[in-house]
Design an enzyme around this catalytic site. Sequence first.
Site, mmCIF file in Angstrom:
data_model
loop_
_atom_site.group_PDB
_atom_site.id
_atom_site.type_symbol
_atom_site.label_atom_id
_atom_site.label_comp_id
_atom_site.label_asym_id
_atom_site.label_seq_id
_atom_site.Cartn_x
_atom_site.Cartn_y
_atom_site.Cartn_z
ATOM 1 N N GLU A 60 0.808 -1.214 0.000
ATOM 2 C CA GLU A 60 0.000 0.000 0.000
ATOM 3 C C GLU A 60 0.848 1.275 0.000
ATOM 4 O O GLU A 60 0.492 2.260 -0.676
ATOM 5 C CB GLU A 60 -0.945 0.002 1.215
ATOM 6 N N HIS A 128 -10.220 -6.081 9.776
ATOM 7 C CA HIS A 128 -10.643 -5.916 8.387
ATOM 8 C C HIS A 128 -12.030 -5.278 8.268
ATOM 9 O O HIS A 128 -12.630 -5.305 7.196
ATOM 10 C CB HIS A 128 -10.667 -7.276 7.665
#
Length: 323
Positions: A60, A128
Amino acid sequence: MPVMTIREAIRQALREEMQRDRRVFIMGEDVGAYGGTYAVTRGLYEEFGEERVRDTPIAESAIVGVALGAALGGLRPVAEIMTINFILLALDQIVNHAAKMSYMFGGQFKVPLVIRVPAGWGQLAATHSQTFEVYFAYVPGLKVVYPGTPYDAKGMLKAALRDEDPVIYIEHTALYPVRGEVPEGDYVVPIGKSEIKRVGRDCTIVTYGRMLQASLQAAEQLAREGIEVEVVDLRTLRPLDMEPVYESVAKTHRALVVTEEWRSFGVGAEVAARIQEHAFDELDAPVMRLGSREVPHPYNKHHERAVLPWPEDVVKAVKLLLR
């Protein structure tokens, strides 16, 4: 007017902007041949090729860093982060660089960068299933949008892709199948403009994202009981347009702020504070807030449902506020 899902509206905005401007390209994990983790970019790889729909490693910080460099170099990248939970790894690139670059160089540099990031849950457990929009709404130099309808999803993404500043574009995974009218042809929904989605007289609900749909469902149920609530959709969290909220509160004299985030220190807390500060004399009751329970998000299906706000929770909150 054509009816489509939010997923289709986002894909249509990407396709139309890529056709309109060759500087626009997409990069991220599984955005290419796989068509995106949530099928948002499906078909774009075949149409535009691997140079403009680029699969990246699972990194990322590299995705956002490369996209930032591309934006500074004159391109208009769309960096897709698979989930907002993973964006923590790119906070330095976003907060310390993308948000501040134009300011630190007196406007000589522009950062036309869009970061598309899904938020949501579905038995994905504590690491998550988080909602981090407040992290970015807190930072001057960023623009943060969180649409809750197909019309806004398309129009605001187009606005983001044409903006000269970095935009965090948040998509809730539970909203992808939501359907609504989307006009044919080109249109833009301006960033930084709230909108009244439902007119009412008894109470103002201020919300955004998934909770917009929950609030509209609650409003329908309340209307059957003779209670008419007004629903204000913030749509943009930075810059925050509060004028429609103040005008609504001046009419209804009660306000409920509904978000999916934890209540402490969040967007809802900021909105409630601004209502108290700027519309205090219009209030007949304290501003009420509704959000998720302040615990790590559970995996168990029944526990997960218990920590999140739902339309029935909005109904209960409105009735309590009116009482």
